[in-house]
Motif scaffolding. Structure first.
Motif, PDB file in Angstrom:
ATOM      1  N   LEU A  82      60.874 -18.931  23.971  1.00 53.33           N
ATOM      2  CA  LEU A  82      60.358 -20.097  24.685  1.00 53.33           C
ATOM      3  C   LEU A  82      59.862 -19.706  26.068  1.00 53.33           C
ATOM      4  N   ARG A  83      60.664 -18.931  26.790  1.00 53.96           N
ATOM      5  CA  ARG A  83      60.316 -18.571  28.164  1.00 53.96           C
ATOM      6  C   ARG A  83      59.003 -17.809  28.226  1.00 53.96           C
ATOM      7  N   ARG A  84      58.719 -17.035  27.208  1.00 59.26           N
ATOM      8  CA  ARG A  84      57.532 -16.167  27.244  1.00 59.26           C
ATOM      9  C   ARG A  84      56.375 -16.704  26.410  1.00 59.26           C
ATOM     10  N   GLY A  85      56.476 -17.937  25.971  1.00 53.31           N
ATOM     11  CA  GLY A  85      55.347 -18.574  25.303  1.00 53.31           C
ATOM     12  C   GLY A  85      55.094 -18.103  23.894  1.00 53.31           C
ATOM     13  N   ILE A  86      56.060 -17.476  23.250  1.00 54.90           N
ATOM     14  CA  ILE A  86      55.885 -17.049  21.857  1.00 54.90           C
ATOM     15  C   ILE A  86      55.920 -18.277  20.946  1.00 54.90           C
ATOM     16  N   PHE A  87      56.902 -19.163  21.151  1.00 54.63           N
ATOM     17  CA  PHE A  87      56.822 -20.488  20.545  1.00 54.63           C
ATOM     18  C   PHE A  87      56.076 -21.352  21.553  1.00 54.63           C
ATOM     19  N   PHE A  88      54.799 -21.527  21.292  1.00 52.61           N
ATOM     20  CA  PHE A  88      53.877 -22.014  22.316  1.00 52.61           C
ATOM     21  C   PHE A  88      53.378 -23.438  22.088  1.00 52.61           C
ATOM     22  N   SER A  89      53.567 -23.987  20.907  1.00 55.83           N
ATOM     23  CA  SER A  89      53.066 -25.336  20.641  1.00 55.83           C
ATOM     24  C   SER A  89      54.142 -26.151  19.935  1.00 55.83           C
ATOM     25  N   HIS A  90      53.980 -27.475  19.974  1.00 55.80           N
ATOM     26  CA  HIS A  90      55.000 -28.326  19.364  1.00 55.80           C
ATOM     27  C   HIS A  90      54.395 -29.643  18.919  1.00 55.80           C
ATOM     28  N   ARG A  91      55.167 -30.318  18.098  1.00 52.80           N
ATOM     29  CA  ARG A  91      54.897 -31.707  17.732  1.00 52.80           C
ATOM     30  C   ARG A  91      56.204 -32.483  17.928  1.00 52.80           C
ATOM     31  N   ASP A  92      56.217 -33.354  18.898  1.00 48.44           N
ATOM     32  CA  ASP A  92      57.335 -34.277  19.153  1.00 48.44           C
ATOM     33  C   ASP A  92      58.636 -33.583  19.514  1.00 48.44           C
ATOM     34  N   PHE A  93      58.598 -32.347  19.992  1.00 46.25           N
ATOM     35  CA  PHE A  93      59.848 -31.715  20.407  1.00 46.25           C
ATOM     36  C   PHE A  93      60.479 -32.461  21.575  1.00 46.25           C
ATOM     37  N   ASP A  94      59.640 -33.043  22.429  1.00 45.61           N
ATOM     38  CA  ASP A  94      60.170 -33.835  23.542  1.00 45.61           C
ATOM     39  C   ASP A  94      60.962 -35.037  23.022  1.00 45.61           C
ATOM     40  N   GLU A  95      60.531 -35.607  21.898  1.00 45.90           N
ATOM     41  CA  GLU A  95      61.256 -36.742  21.320  1.00 45.90           C
ATOM     42  C   GLU A  95      62.604 -36.298  20.751  1.00 45.90           C
ATOM     43  N   VAL A  96      62.657 -35.080  20.205  1.00 49.20           N
ATOM     44  CA  VAL A  96      63.928 -34.549  19.719  1.00 49.20           C
ATOM     45  C   VAL A  96      64.899 -34.368  20.885  1.00 49.20           C
ATOM     46  N   LEU A  97      64.393 -33.909  22.011  1.00 50.46           N
ATOM     47  CA  LEU A  97      65.248 -33.776  23.194  1.00 50.46           C
ATOM     48  C   LEU A  97      65.719 -35.140  23.681  1.00 50.46           C
ATOM     49  N   ASP A  98      64.859 -36.149  23.558  1.00 49.88           N
ATOM     50  CA  ASP A  98      65.292 -37.519  23.895  1.00 49.88           C
ATOM     51  C   ASP A  98      66.466 -37.940  23.020  1.00 49.88           C
ATOM     52  N   LEU A  99      66.343 -37.679  21.712  1.00 46.50           N
ATOM     53  CA  LEU A  99      67.420 -38.004  20.774  1.00 46.50           C
ATOM     54  C   LEU A  99      68.715 -37.304  21.186  1.00 46.50           C
ATOM     55  N   TYR A 100      68.595 -36.031  21.464  1.00 46.12           N
ATOM     56  CA  TYR A 100      69.767 -35.231  21.799  1.00 46.12           C
ATOM     57  C   TYR A 100      70.461 -35.768  23.049  1.00 46.12           C
ATOM     58  N   GLU A 101      69.662 -36.136  24.043  1.00 46.47           N
ATOM     59  CA  GLU A 101      70.247 -36.650  25.291  1.00 46.47           C
ATOM     60  C   GLU A 101      70.901 -38.014  25.080  1.00 46.47           C
ATOM     61  N   ARG A 102      70.465 -38.751  24.063  1.00 45.34           N
ATOM     62  CA  ARG A 102      71.098 -40.038  23.751  1.00 45.34           C
ATOM     63  C   ARG A 102      72.317 -39.875  22.847  1.00 45.34           C
ATOM     64  N   GLY A 103      72.611 -38.651  22.463  1.00 45.46           N
ATOM     65  CA  GLY A 103      73.758 -38.404  21.599  1.00 45.46           C
ATOM     66  C   GLY A 103      73.469 -38.571  20.133  1.00 45.46           C
ATOM     67  N   GLU A 104      72.179 -38.690  19.741  1.00 47.94           N
ATOM     68  CA  GLU A 104      71.822 -38.818  18.334  1.00 47.94           C
ATOM     69  C   GLU A 104      71.696 -37.439  17.680  1.00 47.94           C
ATOM     70  N   LYS A 105      71.725 -37.424  16.353  1.00 49.70           N
ATOM     71  CA  LYS A 105      71.769 -36.170  15.609  1.00 49.70           C
ATOM     72  C   LYS A 105      70.396 -35.826  15.020  1.00 49.70           C
ATOM     73  N   PHE A 106      70.185 -34.525  14.844  1.00 47.55           N
ATOM     74  CA  PHE A 106      69.024 -34.031  14.106  1.00 47.55           C
ATOM     75  C   PHE A 106      69.456 -32.740  13.409  1.00 47.55           C
ATOM     76  N   TYR A 107      68.584 -32.229  12.545  1.00 50.77           N
ATOM     77  CA  TYR A 107      68.908 -30.963  11.883  1.00 50.77           C
ATOM     78  C   TYR A 107      67.703 -30.042  11.914  1.00 50.77           C
ATOM     79  N   LEU A 108      67.955 -28.766  11.728  1.00 53.27           N
ATOM     80  CA  LEU A 108      66.916 -27.738  11.720  1.00 53.27           C
ATOM     81  C   LEU A 108      66.542 -27.387  10.282  1.00 53.27           C
TER      82      LEU A 108
END
Length: 419
Positions: A82-108
């Motif tokens: 992440l720090r070096r831009g190898i994983f450089f693009s996303h779709r809705d990753f910010d929304e997953v972080l929102d879920l996580y901060e609200r205490g909701e669950k997700f899976y990989l």
């Protein structure tokens, strides 16, 4: 699911559309650059223009604020990928972080297409990253072995595809995954029941014309290829795994993969709300280059195009010294005067993947770019880094037994998968 070792083909091929205009993103027919799950062709120079991919695929760039947010919400440094831009693009990753901060669950969810017995370092990149995500967010990981796909695309027998799947599973397990939070499954063994129901639901939502536009199939492709995309889409939805999730669970999935897999999940995200499911989120990586350079071809038929996890220390030293494309000058005098071209230098690119120390990497880049460090010195540091990684992996894999593979692949509940 394909991995990070896509073959760069320097010749320019006729372009094909990679998805239709009514799916997410714009309609795409980029002359000289083709990115599909089965073919990656760069521009006239052989390179991939990732900015164009972001624009045409309709995804978003992973910026510094997102990287900083990952570190903040997990309480640990963001992964080097992440720090070096190898994983450089996303779709809705910010929304997953929102879920996580609200205490909701997700899976990989990620996968591997088992087409070879020996993996190279590019194959390990998505698993190294998913190991970090699993540990950082304390979530379960589902790993799909698409042995059916490789049986169809690589003309392997069913028996050989299944054998390779188990062998690849040993390399995956050697990355250090927690068996109490990880389910590895073979399509040949697992597909059926609720998983198959989702495949049918997905298939009914995608017309033949759409699948041609998304994946570029043609009249010579057999119908098995056309029917495969729902198989890779189905793990995006928790209802495909009733032994793990209840009928009430509607968790989001987060998929970390190479960007060539994006067509599958554009299709999946388009279908999701139509079948009452949540869209999967994605983190997408750039491609891992061949030793001969970004315009070279990483090929199983050329063992010198990559570093394999079965390579000895002597093999690694020989491959790096003989085949790793250098951006250094043609003489020491010119190198001291002009410095190295870091944009094309493969040892620098590989160190960007695998050298953990940011300060050391920046020092090497500065000194090498200024000509104060020579190519041989940079290659020697790379040999040390890669040898340690490969030897550690080989040792870990040797400890993986058939019983351990059975345990990871057993269809069973994971009661502590979110702890």
């Amino acid at each position: 699911m394909e991995e990070l070792n896509q073959n760069y083909q320097p010749k320019t091929l006729p372009s094909i559309p990679t998805f239709s205009a009514d799916m997410e993103g714009k309609s795409h027919e980029e002359e000289g650059q083709i990115v599909t799950p089965w073919q990656v062709t760069g521009d006239k120079s052989g390179k991939i223009d990732y900015d164009k991919l972001i624009d045409k695929f309709g995804c978003q760039r992973v910026d510094q604020s997102l990287v900083d947010r990952v570190a903040r919400v997990t309480g640990r440094p963001a992964h080097v990928f992440l720090r070096r831009g190898i994983f450089f693009s996303h779709r809705d990753f910010d929304e997953v972080l929102d879920l996580y901060e609200r205490g909701e669950k997700f899976y990989l969810y990620t996968g591997r297409g088992p087409s070879s017995e020996a993996l190279h370092l590019g194959h390990l990149v998505p698993f190294m990253f998913n190991k970090y995500l699993q540990d950082a967010f304390k979530v379960p990981l589902l790993i799909q072995l698409t042995d059916d796909e490789k049986c169809m695309w690589k003309n392997l027998s069913v028996e050989e595809s299944k054998r390779l799947a188990r062998e690849n599973a040993k390399d995956i397990i050697a990355c250090g995954f927690d068996v109490s939070k990880t389910f590895i499954f073979s399509d040949f063994d697992y597909v059926g029941g609720s998983f198959y129901k989702n495949m049918v639901k997905i298939g009914k939502c995608v017309t033949y014309n759409k699948v041609l536009g998304i994946f570029g199939f043609n009249g010579e492709d057999h119908i098995g290829k056309v029917s495969f995309p729902p198989v890779q889409a189905a793990p995006s939805f928790p209802s495909s795994f009733p032994h793990l999730f209840s009928a009430k669970d509607n968790f989001r999935s987060l998929i970390a993969c190479a960007i060539d897999q994006d067509p599958y999940f554009r299709m999946t995200r388009d279908v999701a709300p139509r079948i009452g499911c949540r869209k999967p989120a994605l983190l997408e990586s750039s491609f891992f280059p061949a030793l001969q350079g970004e315009t070279g071809k990483m090929s199983a038929s050329d063992p010198n195009s990559a570093i394999y996890v079965t390579d000895s220390a002597k093999d690694i030293k020989n491959k790096v010294n003989r085949y790793a494309f250098s951006g250094g000058q043609d003489s020491i005098e010119n190198h001291r005067k002009f410095g190295a071209n870091l944009e094309v230098d493969i040892p620098i690119k590989y160190l960007g993947f695998f050298l953990d120390d940011d300060a050391e990497l920046e020092h090497i880049r500065t000194e090498y770019g200024a000509g104060r460090m020579l190519t041989g010195e940079v290659k020697q540091r790379l040999i040390e880094v890669l040898t340690e990684i490969v030897e550690n992996h080989r040792s870990a894999r040797a400890a993986v037994t058939d019983e351990m593979v059975d345990a990871f692949m057993a269809v069973r509940p994971l009661p502590n998968m979110f702890s």
